[in-house]
Write an enzyme that holds these catalytic residues in place. Sequence first.
Site, mmCIF file in Angstrom:
data_model
loop_
_atom_site.group_PDB
_atom_site.id
_atom_site.type_symbol
_atom_site.label_atom_id
_atom_site.label_comp_id
_atom_site.label_asym_id
_atom_site.label_seq_id
_atom_site.Cartn_x
_atom_site.Cartn_y
_atom_site.Cartn_z
ATOM 1 N N HIS A 61 0.853 -1.190 0.000
ATOM 2 C CA HIS A 61 0.000 0.000 0.000
ATOM 3 C C HIS A 61 0.886 1.236 0.000
ATOM 4 O O HIS A 61 1.704 1.438 0.895
ATOM 5 C CB HIS A 61 -0.942 -0.004 1.203
ATOM 6 C CG HIS A 61 -2.051 -0.990 1.080
ATOM 7 N ND1 HIS A 61 -2.630 -1.619 2.169
ATOM 8 C CD2 HIS A 61 -2.714 -1.469 -0.017
ATOM 9 C CE1 HIS A 61 -3.592 -2.434 1.747
ATOM 10 N NE2 HIS A 61 -3.653 -2.356 0.421
ATOM 11 N N GLU A 116 1.801 3.771 2.988
ATOM 12 C CA GLU A 116 2.313 3.218 4.242
ATOM 13 C C GLU A 116 3.840 3.260 4.260
ATOM 14 O O GLU A 116 4.527 2.244 4.242
ATOM 15 C CB GLU A 116 1.764 1.795 4.422
ATOM 16 C CG GLU A 116 0.237 1.789 4.530
ATOM 17 C CD GLU A 116 -0.381 0.399 4.476
ATOM 18 O OE1 GLU A 116 0.367 -0.597 4.511
ATOM 19 O OE2 GLU A 116 -1.628 0.315 4.392
ATOM 20 N N ARG A 164 -3.297 4.904 -1.983
ATOM 21 C CA ARG A 164 -3.189 3.552 -1.431
ATOM 22 C C ARG A 164 -2.880 2.486 -2.493
ATOM 23 O O ARG A 164 -2.052 1.598 -2.281
ATOM 24 C CB ARG A 164 -4.514 3.203 -0.740
ATOM 25 C CG ARG A 164 -4.714 1.739 -0.343
ATOM 26 C CD ARG A 164 -6.119 1.568 0.217
ATOM 27 N NE ARG A 164 -6.501 0.179 0.410
ATOM 28 C CZ ARG A 164 -6.396 -0.478 1.566
ATOM 29 N NH1 ARG A 164 -5.872 0.113 2.614
ATOM 30 N NH2 ARG A 164 -6.801 -1.733 1.666
ATOM 31 N N HIS A 208 2.669 -3.910 6.862
ATOM 32 C CA HIS A 208 1.719 -2.823 6.622
ATOM 33 C C HIS A 208 1.792 -1.789 7.752
ATOM 34 O O HIS A 208 2.483 -1.961 8.734
ATOM 35 C CB HIS A 208 0.290 -3.372 6.581
ATOM 36 C CG HIS A 208 -0.060 -4.130 5.357
ATOM 37 N ND1 HIS A 208 -0.859 -3.613 4.359
ATOM 38 C CD2 HIS A 208 0.263 -5.380 4.954
ATOM 39 C CE1 HIS A 208 -1.016 -4.516 3.397
ATOM 40 N NE2 HIS A 208 -0.336 -5.603 3.741
ATOM 41 N N GLU A 239 0.802 -5.024 11.158
ATOM 42 C CA GLU A 239 0.427 -3.614 11.019
ATOM 43 C C GLU A 239 1.275 -2.818 12.005
ATOM 44 O O GLU A 239 1.158 -2.992 13.215
ATOM 45 C CB GLU A 239 -1.061 -3.422 11.317
ATOM 46 C CG GLU A 239 -2.000 -4.117 10.341
ATOM 47 C CD GLU A 239 -2.219 -3.325 9.061
ATOM 48 O OE1 GLU A 239 -1.648 -2.212 8.953
ATOM 49 O OE2 GLU A 239 -2.958 -3.801 8.186
#
Length: 434
Positions: free
Chosen positions: A183, A186, A241, A309, A391
């Site tokens: 993405h 990020e 994104r 992520h 994440e």
Amino acid sequence: MARLAPIAPLLAVAVVLALCGMTLSLPTQESPRRTRTVSYAGERVVSCRNVTVGALDSMDVWARRPDGSVEVRVSEEQRRLLGGEAHCTTIIDDVEQLVREEERASAAAGDNGWHEKYHSLDEIFAWYKELASKHADMLHLVDSIGETVEGRSQIALHLNAPNTFVSRRADAVPVVYIQCGIHAREWISPATCMYFVEYLLNNYQKDSRVKKLLDSSEIALVPVVNPDGYVFTWTGDRLWRKNRRKNDFLCHGVDLNRNYDDHWNQGGSSSNPCSETYHGKSAASEPEVLNTVAFFKSLAPVYAGLDMHSFSELILRPQGWTTKAGPDEKALKALGDRMRDAIAQVHGVRYTSQTSADLYITTGAASDWFYGREAYQSNKGGPRPNGFTIELRDNGRYGFELPADQIIPQGEEIIPAMLMFAQWSVDNPLKWQD
């Protein structure tokens, strides 16, 4: 150029987005100077409950929480579209100010240290090439595993114990695959992966965990899965994104983490080409996904895949496509919990360990593909690959605009978890169970 909300008149949106697409040139050398063209003036991030069904499909969701609340970037007009029953509180009052603060901090950072600022795509690729030259005995650079929608290369790396790369490719040693930057916005994901790679290279003789891992396996890594999108976050829309697929004259981009051929289009993604979670026209329709899949398969036997992520501080284990417990749930929960605890011991940041589906249903996701049938069947007699998502920081204060001064502490706290994930997966190969 100001960014118009998705609910603006259709013709105005078409013109703006078409113009945004036209501004994308394809130079052979991207400048590290940031030239953002999209403004977020008047936008904020709100946390909401009881959102009207379907209202989010045309909006930019930043996070979904297990309690059912969502955090979404909205203009004032979009906030009204969430529905009268939606109960919202403001998380970030001024998105434009947040982005400008990060830009100013980056400009003021200077060149004191590589990991003290974010870097352009060209800078990242050049850094890896220099690193591979400096550590030629341990790091092998693949100049391209394939090209993106816009013709950029996706590079990849092989990390091994000193002077073992050629023999290990012949001997089929266990491989742990890691990918970063799927993405575009990020930025902490590629930055953390650079920190991780450098740590492995510099600490083979100093950290027994690193030596054990590289003596028993290979680390294969794709530093930036989505180069086109990443470049666009520097030259157009900082909060972009998806990839840069031109879907039609109105909308760009496919969510690459909804495009893998594992339960594709079975929930948790969108068929709307303008949606942030648009899954594409078909499974694995995007070259970025096809290239990473082909590279993954070429590495067999792969013992695990890890997708990096941000944000929300989560350790996510299989599976994302169903809430039904997977066949390895007990063992993988224990692993995820240990990773969470290892992170907390460094700087006190407490991640949450859970299944991907406990957060929300996703299909066509990379980590489910790693753990799924196709990856196993292509593994040349190897085990079922483990498949996790991490994440990274933070938990909503900055969201995707994590300040660069958190790159180093982020790297410091995540290394124990990444080493633990890799070593456990090598030592505990999974068997296929439906």
